[in-house]
Design a protein around this motif. Structure first.
Motif, mmCIF file in Angstrom:
data_model
loop_
_atom_site.group_PDB
_atom_site.id
_atom_site.type_symbol
_atom_site.label_atom_id
_atom_site.label_comp_id
_atom_site.label_asym_id
_atom_site.label_seq_id
_atom_site.Cartn_x
_atom_site.Cartn_y
_atom_site.Cartn_z
ATOM 1 N N PHE A 1 47.287 46.511 50.115
ATOM 2 C CA PHE A 1 47.143 46.363 48.664
ATOM 3 C C PHE A 1 48.490 46.422 47.981
ATOM 4 C CE2 PHE A 1 46.781 48.622 44.537
ATOM 5 C CZ PHE A 1 46.123 47.624 43.831
ATOM 6 N N SER A 2 48.749 45.439 47.157
ATOM 7 C CA SER A 2 49.936 45.439 46.302
ATOM 8 C C SER A 2 49.557 44.727 45.013
ATOM 9 C CB SER A 2 51.117 44.730 46.979
ATOM 10 O OG SER A 2 50.812 43.366 47.205
ATOM 11 N N ILE A 3 50.151 45.160 43.927
ATOM 12 C CA ILE A 3 49.824 44.525 42.652
ATOM 13 C C ILE A 3 50.981 44.714 41.681
ATOM 14 C CG2 ILE A 3 48.702 46.558 41.607
ATOM 15 C CD1 ILE A 3 46.545 44.543 40.541
ATOM 16 N N ALA A 4 51.303 43.660 40.953
ATOM 17 C CA ALA A 4 52.363 43.728 39.948
ATOM 18 C C ALA A 4 51.820 44.395 38.687
ATOM 19 C CB ALA A 4 52.880 42.324 39.628
ATOM 20 N N GLU A 5 52.717 44.907 37.877
ATOM 21 C CA GLU A 5 52.297 45.682 36.707
ATOM 22 C C GLU A 5 51.460 44.862 35.726
ATOM 23 O OE1 GLU A 5 54.227 48.612 33.288
ATOM 24 O OE2 GLU A 5 55.466 47.813 34.895
ATOM 25 N N GLN A 6 51.926 43.654 35.367
ATOM 26 C CA GLN A 6 51.163 42.848 34.422
ATOM 27 C C GLN A 6 49.811 42.461 34.998
ATOM 28 O OE1 GLN A 6 53.127 39.445 32.618
ATOM 29 N NE2 GLN A 6 51.182 38.451 32.170
ATOM 30 N N GLU A 7 49.802 42.156 36.293
ATOM 31 C CA GLU A 7 48.564 41.788 36.966
ATOM 32 C C GLU A 7 47.554 42.940 36.890
ATOM 33 O OE1 GLU A 7 47.277 40.096 41.395
ATOM 34 O OE2 GLU A 7 49.377 40.484 40.905
ATOM 35 N N ALA A 8 48.035 44.159 37.123
ATOM 36 C CA ALA A 8 47.160 45.332 37.082
ATOM 37 C C ALA A 8 46.621 45.567 35.673
ATOM 38 C CB ALA A 8 47.924 46.558 37.562
ATOM 39 N N LYS A 9 47.493 45.487 34.684
ATOM 40 C CA LYS A 9 47.067 45.702 33.300
ATOM 41 C C LYS A 9 46.013 44.678 32.884
ATOM 42 C CE LYS A 9 51.528 47.543 31.736
ATOM 43 N NZ LYS A 9 52.721 47.270 30.905
ATOM 44 N N ALA A 10 46.262 43.412 33.238
ATOM 45 C CA ALA A 10 45.320 42.352 32.874
ATOM 46 C C ALA A 10 43.980 42.552 33.569
ATOM 47 C CB ALA A 10 45.905 40.991 33.235
ATOM 48 N N LEU A 11 44.021 42.917 34.851
ATOM 49 C CA LEU A 11 42.787 43.114 35.606
ATOM 50 C C LEU A 11 41.958 44.255 35.032
ATOM 51 C CD1 LEU A 11 40.946 42.541 38.041
ATOM 52 C CD2 LEU A 11 42.379 44.085 39.382
ATOM 53 N N VAL A 12 42.598 45.358 34.697
ATOM 54 C CA VAL A 12 41.882 46.497 34.124
ATOM 55 C C VAL A 12 41.278 46.117 32.772
ATOM 56 C CG1 VAL A 12 42.108 48.843 33.219
ATOM 57 C CG2 VAL A 12 43.219 48.223 35.375
ATOM 58 N N GLY A 13 42.058 45.434 31.939
ATOM 59 C CA GLY A 13 41.542 45.007 30.640
ATOM 60 C C GLY A 13 40.368 44.055 30.780
ATOM 61 N N GLN A 14 40.473 43.117 31.707
ATOM 62 C CA GLN A 14 39.418 42.149 31.977
ATOM 63 C C GLN A 14 38.144 42.852 32.447
ATOM 64 O OE1 GLN A 14 40.281 39.682 35.388
ATOM 65 N NE2 GLN A 14 39.089 37.974 34.603
ATOM 66 N N THR A 15 38.309 43.798 33.367
ATOM 67 C CA THR A 15 37.168 44.510 33.939
ATOM 68 C C THR A 15 36.488 45.410 32.913
ATOM 69 O OG1 THR A 15 38.273 44.508 36.096
ATOM 70 C CG2 THR A 15 36.430 46.014 35.817
ATOM 71 N N VAL A 16 37.286 46.163 32.171
ATOM 72 C CA VAL A 16 36.731 47.072 31.171
ATOM 73 C C VAL A 16 36.018 46.293 30.061
ATOM 74 C CG1 VAL A 16 37.309 48.773 29.399
ATOM 75 C CG2 VAL A 16 38.346 48.937 31.669
ATOM 76 N N SER A 17 36.575 45.156 29.659
ATOM 77 C CA SER A 17 35.917 44.321 28.644
ATOM 78 C C SER A 17 34.529 43.899 29.122
ATOM 79 C CB SER A 17 36.763 43.077 28.350
ATOM 80 O OG SER A 17 37.961 43.417 27.704
ATOM 81 N N PHE A 18 34.436 43.508 30.401
ATOM 82 C CA PHE A 18 33.132 43.124 30.946
ATOM 83 C C PHE A 18 32.185 44.323 30.993
ATOM 84 C CE2 PHE A 18 30.263 43.197 34.594
ATOM 85 C CZ PHE A 18 29.413 42.168 34.210
ATOM 86 N N ILE A 19 32.678 45.467 31.400
ATOM 87 C CA ILE A 19 31.838 46.666 31.485
ATOM 88 C C ILE A 19 31.176 46.956 30.147
ATOM 89 C CG2 ILE A 19 31.942 49.193 31.667
ATOM 90 C CD1 ILE A 19 33.980 48.789 33.954
ATOM 91 N N PHE A 20 31.949 46.895 29.067
ATOM 92 C CA PHE A 20 31.389 47.199 27.754
ATOM 93 C C PHE A 20 30.413 46.121 27.287
ATOM 94 C CE2 PHE A 20 35.332 49.880 27.250
ATOM 95 C CZ PHE A 20 34.648 51.077 27.379
ATOM 96 N N ARG A 21 30.698 44.861 27.612
ATOM 97 C CA ARG A 21 29.753 43.781 27.250
ATOM 98 C C ARG A 21 28.423 43.981 27.972
ATOM 99 N NH1 ARG A 21 34.081 40.329 28.105
ATOM 100 N NH2 ARG A 21 33.166 39.468 30.016
#
Length: 250
Positions: free
Chosen positions: A114-134
């Motif tokens: 597992f490796s992930i760049a900072e922007q990639e991680a931030k975007a993924l978390v935001g994307q996932t959390v947005s879906f969770i709330f929807r």
């Protein structure tokens, strides 16, 4: 004795992920790992709760074993399929992208390197959390979206959801304004991977773009399932595999 139902379990996992969400600029790889796994677990538990509301047996991989607590419950992938086929839940393309991105990153974390760049991680978390709330609001009426806006301890989540929405908006504007040629990103799954720049305009994922030797279309190497078929795009790879399995000429 402590006991969580599916919703309580999901909320606990989200709050556990929150414990690793320091200021958005200061998370390390270990933090991102725990945040992503936690968010993916939340999605899986919410799916199971929605299936349980249809019928408790659907939560189990083998419904004939219901109500045995020793039976295996469904994976997130199977839960998604059942919700679509049995639960009449309609998922948008945006939803599917978020689900796929979260599931694939969790699988990398739990089963591979597992490796992930900072922007990639931030975007993924935001994307996932947005879906969770929807999903929590639209299909379970949980009121988590209101908590997301008002609960002080959940305030940090707004940094991620707002960042992701802003990145996606700006990416789509840039694609339209500059008439960029894009394909699906193998990280965030958005149709925002700039072929010429070899970089996703949303999550920043960078990877070499190849040309399929058969259909000549552009594709990203990691989108292929088999290394030995890396000269084929995923569509041609699938067709080639299907033809071989069925002794057909392709």
């Amino acid at each position: 004795m402590h006991k969580f139902n599916l919703i309580e379990n999901a909320r606990d996992s989200l709050e556990h992920a929150l414990e690793h969400m320091g200021p958005i600029q200061k998370n390390g790889v270990g933090d991102w790992k725990r945040i992503i796994v936690g968010c993916a677990h939340v999605i899986e538990l919410l799916f199971k709760e929605r299936l349980r509301q249809v019928h408790p047996a659907f939560v189990f991989e083998n419904i004939d074993k219901y109500p045995s607590l020793d039976a295996f419950t469904v994976s997130a992938k199977t839960a998604l399929e059942r919700l679509q086929k049995i639960g009449n839940v309609v998922f948008t393309k945006e939803d599917i992208r978020a689900i796929s991105a979260a599931r694939e990153k969790r699988n990398q974390i739990e089963h591979y390197e597992f490796s992930i760049a900072e922007q990639e991680a931030k975007a993924l978390v935001g994307q996932t959390v947005s879906f969770i709330f929807r999903f929590a609001e639209d299909h379970l009426a949980l009121g988590w979206k209101k908590d997301h806006l008002k609960n002080k301890s959940w305030g940090v989540l707004r940094q991620y959801t707002e960042l992701y929405e802003d990145l996606l908006h700006k990416a789509n504007e840039k694609i339209e304004a500059e008439k960029l040629v894009v394909i699906d990103c193998t990280s965030c799954r958005n149709d925002t991977f700039d072929i010429d720049a070899e970089k996703c305009l949303v999550c920043g994922h960078e990877e070499e773009v190849l040309d399929c030797k058969r259909c000549k279309s552009a594709y990203i190497y990691s989108s292929c399932e088999y290394d030995e078929a890396a000269e084929l795009c995923p569509i041609c790879e699938y067709k080639d595999g299907y033809a071989s399995a069925n002794f057909e000429k392709y």
